[in-house]
Enzyme design. Structure first.
Site, short mmCIF file in Angstrom:
data_model
loop_
_atom_site.label_atom_id
_atom_site.label_comp_id
_atom_site.label_asym_id
_atom_site.label_seq_id
_atom_site.Cartn_x
_atom_site.Cartn_y
_atom_site.Cartn_z
N VAL A 172 10.71 17.93 8.62
CA VAL A 172 10.07 18.42 9.83
C VAL A 172 8.85 17.57 10.16
O VAL A 172 8.61 17.23 11.33
CB VAL A 172 9.69 19.90 9.70
CG1 VAL A 172 9.05 20.40 10.99
CG2 VAL A 172 10.91 20.74 9.36
N ASP A 173 8.09 17.19 9.16
CA ASP A 173 6.97 16.28 9.38
C ASP A 173 7.46 14.95 9.96
O ASP A 173 6.85 14.38 10.87
CB ASP A 173 6.22 16.02 8.08
CG ASP A 173 5.22 17.11 7.75
OD1 ASP A 173 4.51 17.56 8.67
OD2 ASP A 173 5.13 17.51 6.57
N VAL A 174 8.56 14.45 9.42
CA VAL A 174 9.09 13.17 9.88
C VAL A 174 9.55 13.27 11.34
O VAL A 174 9.26 12.40 12.17
CB VAL A 174 10.25 12.72 8.97
CG1 VAL A 174 10.93 11.48 9.54
CG2 VAL A 174 9.74 12.43 7.56
N ALA A 177 6.55 13.39 13.59
CA ALA A 177 5.96 12.05 13.75
C ALA A 177 6.71 11.25 14.79
O ALA A 177 6.10 10.58 15.64
CB ALA A 177 5.97 11.33 12.40
#
Length: 387
Positions: A172-174, A177
């Site tokens: 989810v962070d990726v 980003a």
């Protein structure tokens, strides 16, 4: 110096003031740095949290931190200190892009909100990253694992009948980003026409839900709540991990022609004309009958042997590899998956996964090693007019 035949990096001349930490923001700014932007990473005196996240640690620091922080300059600022805060204000006034992932309203407490910054720097592209947005979810702490659980991803990940599972990377962070980078590039392009910057907000929950794609649309369009299916695709068969003599082989037949070639290679061509398996919709309905038939045929060889045979026959199939084996495959395929990073003296200090972007005409990509905490303090303070 650029090598002969190369061109200027596409984001050369773009100044990024990076007030983010952990993963989503730093990965976004590293992507900008890979494309030639100058990225100044502003850290508290104690540094980005991930500097201490480990093991594993490389010879130079936390591999978690290093994986998303190359091509940056590190500057330590204590925003509670008046002199340091003034340097931060000078930086954002000069920046093309400001990116932050404080809790919603956190930057405003220091007089660094979009409204304040854009009043003195109307061309700024100001990006805020949060877990759950700036409305009713503004007080909620956003960590990837939580959002995978709360946003529905874990509900569809794991073995059928088993417990929900997270994905093996902070996906989810990726995704967030990459959404942030898309917004930044669009805003910089629009600025060339309008002369004004933009405010961009991204949050982990929305980025996850945007990436649920067909699974979310199954809920919205058909009222069908997806369930955990392990390695099985809900709408295609065979599109799953099948057992060979030594382990698993991922087989992804996206059409009837590929399925026919698969059955021919396995020595069971009659399966392609069997009424239970003759088209994808009936294969999905009769998956429980199809899989044992395929696995009986696959049991005669190893996954590596079947990968070679099926790939040659234009059947999408591949054995399950480790990350190291995956990098070896990319190298063998000529994809040059890694890049060496160098310190200030030009000495290579390690290797990292390179930017997935390939660019023509080519440019010499920056490859500065992730900075030590405050490595560029002196030069940056002088540049910003401080002590």
């Amino acid at each position: 110096m650029h090598q002969p035949g190369t061109t200027t990096p596409p984001l050369a001349g773009v100044l990024v003031a990076d007030f983010s930490r952990v993963l989503a923001g730093p990965l976004a700014t590293m992507t900008l740095g890979d494309l030639g932007a100058r990225v100044i990473k502003v850290e508290s005196p104690s540094g980005d949290d991930t500097r201490s996240w480990g093991p594993p640690f490389s010879a130079t620091g936390s591999t978690y931190f290093e994986g998303v922080n190359r091509n940056k300059e590190s500057m330590t600022l204590d925003l509670a200190d008046a002199a340091d805060l003034e340097l931060a204000r000078t930086l954002v006034a000069r920046a093309d892009v400001v990116i932050e992932n404080f809790r919603p309203g956190g930057m405003a407490a220091f007089g660094l909100s979009y409204e304040t910054v854009s009043a003195v720097n109307p061309r700024v592209v100001y990006v805020s990253i949060s877990g759950f947005g700036s409305a009713a979810g503004s007080g909620m702490l956003g960590y990837d694992f939580m959002v995978q659980a709360m946003g529905g991803l874990m509900h569809i990940t794991g073995e059928a009948g088993g417990d929900p599972q997270k994905v093996g990377v902070a996906v989810v962070d990726v995704l967030t980003a990459k959404d942030a980078v898309a917004g930044i590039l669009a805003a910089l392009y629009a600025r060339d026409r309008s002369g004004r910057g933009a405010r961009i907000e991204v949050n982990l929950l929305s980025s996850l839900q945007g990436a649920l794609a067909n699974q979310a649309q199954a809920v919205l369009g058909a009222g069908a709540e997806p369930r955990r299916l392990g390695n099985v695709h809900p709408s295609i068969s065979p599109y799953e991990a099948l057992r060979c003599s030594d382990g698993l082989l991922a087989v992804a037949c996206g059409n009837d022609g590929q399925f026919a070639r698969l059955t021919a290679c396995l020595g069971v061509p009659d399966l392609a004309t069997d009424p239970r398996f003759a088209s994808n919709p009936v294969r999905v309905r009769h998956r429980a009958e199809l899989v044992p038939e395929l696995e009986r045929a696959l049991a005669g060889r190893t996954s590596a042997e079947w990968e070679e045979v099926l790939t040659a026959a234009k059947v999408p199939a591949g054995r399950v590899r480790t990350i190291a084996e995956g990098l070896e495959l990319a190298e063998r395929l000529g994809l040059s998956p890694t890049v060496g990073v160098v310190d200030a003296e030009g000495t290579e200090t390690g290797r990292q996964v390179r930017s997935p972007l390939q660019w023509e005409p080519a440019f010499e990509a920056p490859r500065s090693a992730p900075p030590a905490l405050g490595q560029h303090d002196r030069a940056l303070r002088e540049w910003l007019g401080g002590r």
